[in-house]
Design a protein around this motif. Sequence first.
Motif, mmCIF file in Angstrom:
data_model
loop_
_atom_site.group_PDB
_atom_site.id
_atom_site.type_symbol
_atom_site.label_atom_id
_atom_site.label_comp_id
_atom_site.label_asym_id
_atom_site.label_seq_id
_atom_site.Cartn_x
_atom_site.Cartn_y
_atom_site.Cartn_z
ATOM 1 N N LEU B 171 0.856 -1.182 0.000
ATOM 2 C CA LEU B 171 0.000 0.000 0.000
ATOM 3 C C LEU B 171 0.894 1.234 0.000
ATOM 4 O O LEU B 171 1.800 1.345 0.821
ATOM 5 C CB LEU B 171 -0.894 -0.007 1.250
ATOM 6 C CG LEU B 171 -1.675 1.287 1.552
ATOM 7 C CD1 LEU B 171 -2.758 1.535 0.502
ATOM 8 C CD2 LEU B 171 -2.304 1.222 2.941
ATOM 9 N N GLU B 172 0.626 2.131 -0.936
ATOM 10 C CA GLU B 172 1.318 3.423 -0.890
ATOM 11 C C GLU B 172 0.350 4.425 -0.295
ATOM 12 O O GLU B 172 -0.681 4.729 -0.903
ATOM 13 C CB GLU B 172 1.687 3.885 -2.306
ATOM 14 C CG GLU B 172 2.895 3.206 -2.878
ATOM 15 C CD GLU B 172 3.306 3.767 -4.236
ATOM 16 O OE1 GLU B 172 2.745 4.814 -4.656
ATOM 17 O OE2 GLU B 172 4.156 3.160 -4.879
ATOM 18 N N VAL B 173 0.664 4.908 0.878
ATOM 19 C CA VAL B 173 -0.120 5.995 1.454
ATOM 20 C C VAL B 173 0.534 7.271 0.927
ATOM 21 O O VAL B 173 1.565 7.720 1.416
ATOM 22 C CB VAL B 173 -0.103 5.945 2.994
ATOM 23 C CG1 VAL B 173 -0.847 7.145 3.560
ATOM 24 C CG2 VAL B 173 -0.734 4.645 3.479
ATOM 25 N N ALA B 174 -0.060 7.790 -0.130
ATOM 26 C CA ALA B 174 0.573 8.883 -0.877
ATOM 27 C C ALA B 174 -0.109 10.199 -0.544
ATOM 28 O O ALA B 174 -1.186 10.490 -1.055
ATOM 29 C CB ALA B 174 0.494 8.598 -2.367
ATOM 30 N N HIS B 175 0.504 10.971 0.332
ATOM 31 C CA HIS B 175 -0.013 12.325 0.538
ATOM 32 C C HIS B 175 0.099 13.076 -0.786
ATOM 33 O O HIS B 175 1.077 12.914 -1.516
ATOM 34 C CB HIS B 175 0.806 13.047 1.604
ATOM 35 C CG HIS B 175 0.559 12.552 2.992
ATOM 36 N ND1 HIS B 175 -0.643 12.716 3.634
ATOM 37 C CD2 HIS B 175 1.356 11.882 3.857
ATOM 38 C CE1 HIS B 175 -0.574 12.184 4.842
ATOM 39 N NE2 HIS B 175 0.629 11.659 5.002
ATOM 40 N N VAL B 176 -0.886 13.880 -1.071
ATOM 41 C CA VAL B 176 -0.850 14.654 -2.317
ATOM 42 C C VAL B 176 0.453 15.449 -2.386
ATOM 43 O O VAL B 176 0.898 16.037 -1.406
ATOM 44 C CB VAL B 176 -2.039 15.644 -2.387
ATOM 45 C CG1 VAL B 176 -1.881 16.600 -3.576
ATOM 46 C CG2 VAL B 176 -3.359 14.889 -2.494
ATOM 47 N N GLN B 177 1.062 15.428 -3.570
ATOM 48 C CA GLN B 177 2.223 16.285 -3.805
ATOM 49 C C GLN B 177 1.753 17.402 -4.735
ATOM 50 O O GLN B 177 1.038 17.158 -5.697
ATOM 51 C CB GLN B 177 3.336 15.478 -4.443
ATOM 52 C CG GLN B 177 3.764 14.315 -3.553
ATOM 53 C CD GLN B 177 5.169 13.857 -3.871
ATOM 54 O OE1 GLN B 177 6.128 14.634 -3.774
ATOM 55 N NE2 GLN B 177 5.299 12.611 -4.249
ATOM 56 N N TYR B 178 2.204 18.599 -4.425
ATOM 57 C CA TYR B 178 1.584 19.764 -5.063
ATOM 58 C C TYR B 178 2.296 20.233 -6.325
ATOM 59 O O TYR B 178 3.073 21.182 -6.330
ATOM 60 C CB TYR B 178 1.416 20.883 -4.024
ATOM 61 C CG TYR B 178 0.473 20.411 -2.939
ATOM 62 C CD1 TYR B 178 -0.893 20.337 -3.170
ATOM 63 C CD2 TYR B 178 0.965 19.931 -1.731
ATOM 64 C CE1 TYR B 178 -1.752 19.830 -2.220
ATOM 65 C CE2 TYR B 178 0.110 19.423 -0.769
ATOM 66 C CZ TYR B 178 -1.245 19.379 -1.026
ATOM 67 O OH TYR B 178 -2.097 18.857 -0.087
ATOM 68 N N TYR B 179 1.962 19.495 -7.416
ATOM 69 C CA TYR B 179 2.434 19.827 -8.754
ATOM 70 C C TYR B 179 1.218 19.805 -9.667
ATOM 71 O O TYR B 179 0.200 19.210 -9.347
ATOM 72 C CB TYR B 179 3.439 18.787 -9.244
ATOM 73 C CG TYR B 179 4.565 18.571 -8.280
ATOM 74 C CD1 TYR B 179 5.568 19.518 -8.148
ATOM 75 C CD2 TYR B 179 4.612 17.437 -7.480
ATOM 76 C CE1 TYR B 179 6.594 19.347 -7.243
ATOM 77 C CE2 TYR B 179 5.635 17.251 -6.568
ATOM 78 C CZ TYR B 179 6.631 18.211 -6.450
ATOM 79 O OH TYR B 179 7.629 18.049 -5.551
ATOM 80 N N GLY B 180 1.333 20.413 -10.824
ATOM 81 C CA GLY B 180 0.267 20.330 -11.829
ATOM 82 C C GLY B 180 -1.072 20.742 -11.243
ATOM 83 O O GLY B 180 -1.210 21.801 -10.627
ATOM 84 N N TRP B 181 -2.069 19.875 -11.444
ATOM 85 C CA TRP B 181 -3.417 20.186 -11.001
ATOM 86 C C TRP B 181 -3.501 20.272 -9.487
ATOM 87 O O TRP B 181 -4.295 21.057 -8.937
ATOM 88 C CB TRP B 181 -4.396 19.136 -11.543
ATOM 89 C CG TRP B 181 -4.524 19.248 -13.026
ATOM 90 C CD1 TRP B 181 -3.718 18.641 -13.959
ATOM 91 C CD2 TRP B 181 -5.444 20.057 -13.749
ATOM 92 N NE1 TRP B 181 -4.099 19.033 -15.224
ATOM 93 C CE2 TRP B 181 -5.156 19.883 -15.128
ATOM 94 C CE3 TRP B 181 -6.497 20.905 -13.379
ATOM 95 C CZ2 TRP B 181 -5.883 20.531 -16.126
ATOM 96 C CZ3 TRP B 181 -7.225 21.537 -14.386
ATOM 97 C CH2 TRP B 181 -6.909 21.357 -15.731
ATOM 98 N N ALA B 182 -2.709 19.473 -8.794
ATOM 99 C CA ALA B 182 -2.737 19.489 -7.338
ATOM 100 C C ALA B 182 -2.324 20.855 -6.783
ATOM 101 O O ALA B 182 -2.849 21.320 -5.773
ATOM 102 C CB ALA B 182 -1.827 18.397 -6.782
ATOM 103 N N LEU B 183 -1.380 21.507 -7.458
ATOM 104 C CA LEU B 183 -0.944 22.829 -7.006
ATOM 105 C C LEU B 183 -2.094 23.832 -7.147
ATOM 106 O O LEU B 183 -2.309 24.675 -6.273
ATOM 107 C CB LEU B 183 0.284 23.272 -7.818
ATOM 108 C CG LEU B 183 0.987 24.557 -7.388
ATOM 109 C CD1 LEU B 183 1.477 24.463 -5.950
ATOM 110 C CD2 LEU B 183 2.178 24.846 -8.310
ATOM 111 N N ARG B 184 -2.845 23.719 -8.245
ATOM 112 C CA ARG B 184 -4.028 24.572 -8.415
ATOM 113 C C ARG B 184 -5.035 24.384 -7.276
ATOM 114 O O ARG B 184 -5.762 25.293 -6.905
ATOM 115 C CB ARG B 184 -4.759 24.236 -9.737
ATOM 116 C CG ARG B 184 -4.050 24.568 -11.014
ATOM 117 C CD ARG B 184 -3.987 26.049 -11.306
ATOM 118 N NE ARG B 184 -5.223 26.790 -11.082
ATOM 119 C CZ ARG B 184 -6.162 26.987 -11.974
ATOM 120 N NH1 ARG B 184 -6.022 26.487 -13.181
ATOM 121 N NH2 ARG B 184 -7.234 27.676 -11.696
#
Lengths: 94, 356
Positions: B171-184
């Motif tokens: 399982l990858e518990v992946a906190h959002v990384q803020y690039y691309g759409w996530a940064l928006r």
Amino acid sequence: MSAPGLASVSCPRFAHGVKMRFDEARQQWMLNAPERVLMLDEIAHAILSRCDGERTVDALCRELALEFAAPQEIIQADVMEMLQEMLHRGFIRL
Amino acid sequence: MALLAELTHRCPLACPYCSNPLQLERGTDELDTETWRRILDEAARLGVLQVHFSGGEPLARRDLEHLIAHAAACGLYTNLITSGLPLSAARAGALAAAGLDHAQLSLQDTEAAGADLFGGAHNILARKTEAAAVLRAAGLPITLNAVMHRRNLHHLDAMIDTAVRFGAGRLEVAHVQYYGWALRNRAALMPTRPQIDRATEIVTAARTRLSGVLVIDYVVPDYYASRPKACMGGWGQRFLNVDPVGRVLPCHAATTIPGLQFDTVREKSLAEIWADSTAFNRFRGTDWMPEPCRSCERKEIDWAGCRCQALALTGDAAATDPACTLSPLHTEMFSIAQNEAAGDAPEFIYRRMDGE
């Protein structure tokens, strides 16, 4: 839900999705797992190539003791430690 | 070394935290099968060990099975990074038969309403549950990739249970990384510090409880970290990304950095680009680093962090990543996170093909 612990009668095998192969470019054995690669030295390769789900840890250590001409107790301690780590990191299963 | 093969930007989902660029490439501009085969040949010769087929949604490519078979024949370890939509039992069987080694399936939430809200489509959870089942039935090992943020972190326990129930080995518990759409969408996604602390506790306990059953990958997200991540294992050190139109990038967000020239596989070989491209050499090694990175004992551990994040937060891609406490902007970064997480969550801006 928890996994059984490693014992001398355990028969370790590769976890699903884990593959060992010889890399021609690097002239080295590699263990490929999801998103992870381990480079294997001679000892690690000798141990892991015997993790076929049929050999017990005991049998595996007897073979290594012969191959490397070393006392089985010492080999067994090292092998258990390494396999415990590999188990925890998900490379092998019991 | 690893190759991220972004086969397409087409995707049935519209996740607001997508790390794809805001300007997405159209299907008609995508590389053809023959070119991808050549890239895989060249990657294997270059010393790449693993290829990650990604997107967008790689299942949207009808030649995916052929590319997997070709990669397997080259001796590459093949990983499919997928939303699982749409995936029939027959297609899963075809992927396995082609030699696929592993699949990474994303999951937006453990509740149906949340999954649809965060994925921007309908009936997502049921379809993903089915996708996990057909992948497992085809004999494929799976990793569940759980993208976590302020709106779903309270479901982390359920996410871990779901991974076990789906038969995932990892399982990858992946906190959002803020690039691309996530940064928006940063303010709509940023968790609070207590949420992060709680997540860390849950993961620590689950790792012990599920040792030998489920491997959990987890890192504290940048905005709350004290040391930067070794982004891509160091720029141009062991990772390359080919985007849908054939540009070769040191990381999937590198196109955001102004002034970098990217070579394409349409004009040069992967080996030439890896060795000589100005983009790969721009931040490779340690000579380009500013202080305090240059004299830091960790410079070859974290490689000064992430260039795209440095750009996003300081306006300068060559600055120290503000995730590091030694960056003059570290406190400011932490404040941004705290303020955004404490405010009301704005509406999501969903990923769309026609940009912003």
